[in-house]
Design a protein around this motif. Structure first.
Motif, mmCIF file in Angstrom:
data_model
loop_
_atom_site.group_PDB
_atom_site.id
_atom_site.type_symbol
_atom_site.label_atom_id
_atom_site.label_comp_id
_atom_site.label_asym_id
_atom_site.label_seq_id
_atom_site.Cartn_x
_atom_site.Cartn_y
_atom_site.Cartn_z
ATOM 1 N N ASN A 31 0.877 -1.326 -0.084
ATOM 2 C CA ASN A 31 0.094 0.183 -0.113
ATOM 3 C C ASN A 31 0.929 1.256 0.053
ATOM 4 O O ASN A 31 0.720 2.030 -0.822
ATOM 5 N N LEU A 32 1.903 1.454 0.916
ATOM 6 C CA LEU A 32 2.867 2.400 0.972
ATOM 7 C C LEU A 32 3.355 2.447 -0.334
ATOM 8 O O LEU A 32 3.903 3.627 -0.832
ATOM 9 N N LEU A 33 4.054 1.613 -1.089
ATOM 10 C CA LEU A 33 4.490 1.579 -2.508
ATOM 11 C C LEU A 33 3.605 2.123 -3.562
ATOM 12 O O LEU A 33 3.911 3.201 -4.590
ATOM 13 N N GLU A 34 2.365 1.827 -3.234
ATOM 14 C CA GLU A 34 1.552 2.114 -4.481
ATOM 15 C C GLU A 34 1.135 3.718 -4.359
ATOM 16 O O GLU A 34 0.775 4.348 -5.119
ATOM 17 N N ARG A 35 1.023 4.143 -3.129
ATOM 18 C CA ARG A 35 0.611 5.528 -2.638
ATOM 19 C C ARG A 35 1.899 6.388 -3.027
ATOM 20 O O ARG A 35 1.633 7.300 -3.655
ATOM 21 N N ASP A 36 3.019 5.792 -2.892
ATOM 22 C CA ASP A 36 4.167 6.643 -3.376
ATOM 23 C C ASP A 36 4.401 6.843 -4.695
ATOM 24 O O ASP A 36 4.710 7.743 -5.142
ATOM 25 N N TYR A 37 4.102 5.773 -5.504
ATOM 26 C CA TYR A 37 4.198 5.651 -6.945
ATOM 27 C C TYR A 37 3.249 6.804 -7.423
ATOM 28 O O TYR A 37 3.632 7.648 -8.471
ATOM 29 N N TRP A 38 1.999 6.739 -7.154
ATOM 30 C CA TRP A 38 1.103 7.660 -7.700
ATOM 31 C C TRP A 38 1.305 9.116 -7.128
ATOM 32 O O TRP A 38 1.219 10.181 -7.829
ATOM 33 N N LYS A 39 1.841 9.208 -5.849
ATOM 34 C CA LYS A 39 2.248 10.622 -5.469
ATOM 35 C C LYS A 39 3.470 11.209 -6.610
ATOM 36 O O LYS A 39 3.655 12.356 -6.752
ATOM 37 N N ASN A 40 4.422 10.213 -6.820
ATOM 38 C CA ASN A 40 5.522 10.778 -7.665
ATOM 39 C C ASN A 40 4.974 10.833 -9.134
ATOM 40 O O ASN A 40 5.516 11.777 -9.675
ATOM 41 N N PHE A 41 4.269 10.128 -9.401
ATOM 42 C CA PHE A 41 3.601 10.333 -10.711
ATOM 43 C C PHE A 41 2.828 11.458 -11.108
ATOM 44 O O PHE A 41 3.123 12.294 -11.933
ATOM 45 N N GLU A 42 2.013 11.783 -9.912
ATOM 46 C CA GLU A 42 1.424 13.376 -9.935
ATOM 47 C C GLU A 42 2.276 14.346 -9.983
ATOM 48 O O GLU A 42 2.211 15.167 -10.840
ATOM 49 N N ALA A 43 3.478 14.331 -9.288
ATOM 50 C CA ALA A 43 4.413 15.380 -9.198
ATOM 51 C C ALA A 43 5.155 15.543 -10.622
ATOM 52 O O ALA A 43 5.386 16.718 -10.900
ATOM 53 N N ALA A 44 5.444 14.327 -11.443
ATOM 54 C CA ALA A 44 6.146 14.288 -12.388
ATOM 55 C C ALA A 44 5.112 15.123 -13.499
ATOM 56 O O ALA A 44 5.533 15.783 -14.364
ATOM 57 N N VAL A 45 3.962 14.718 -13.552
ATOM 58 C CA VAL A 45 2.845 15.248 -14.437
ATOM 59 C C VAL A 45 2.844 16.629 -14.447
ATOM 60 O O VAL A 45 2.718 17.499 -15.161
ATOM 61 N N ILE A 46 2.691 17.126 -12.969
ATOM 62 C CA ILE A 46 2.616 18.412 -12.692
ATOM 63 C C ILE A 46 3.633 19.375 -13.174
ATOM 64 O O ILE A 46 3.815 20.364 -13.614
ATOM 65 N N ASN A 47 5.083 18.849 -12.864
ATOM 66 C CA ASN A 47 6.249 19.408 -13.355
ATOM 67 C C ASN A 47 6.302 19.320 -14.918
ATOM 68 O O ASN A 47 6.767 20.252 -15.546
ATOM 69 N N GLY A 48 5.796 18.472 -15.683
ATOM 70 C CA GLY A 48 5.904 18.347 -17.077
ATOM 71 C C GLY A 48 4.927 19.565 -17.644
ATOM 72 O O GLY A 48 5.286 20.257 -18.709
#
Length: 55
Positions: A31-48
């Motif tokens: 669960n922690l890995l899944e939440r971290d994955y989507w949090k990082n994905f969100e940050a990458a999209v926002i930065n892009g």
């Protein structure tokens, strides 16, 4: 599967920790890995998007 939280946790565990037994620790880690994955994905999209608007 979205309505059943345990099934979702089991799916995350199979995704992130294949071959590990389904224990409370494994489910929590997955669960922690899944939440971290989507949090990082969100940050990458926002930065892009931010970089695209600067040009």
């Amino acid at each position: 599967m979205g309505e059943n939280g345990y099934s979702q946790l089991c799916a995350y565990a199979r995704k992130w920790l294949p071959g590990e037994p389904l224990t409370e620790d494994t489910l929590a880690t997955a669960n922690l890995l899944e939440r971290d994955y989507w949090k990082n994905f969100e940050a990458a999209v926002i930065n892009g998007i931010g970089k695209a608007w600067k040009k």
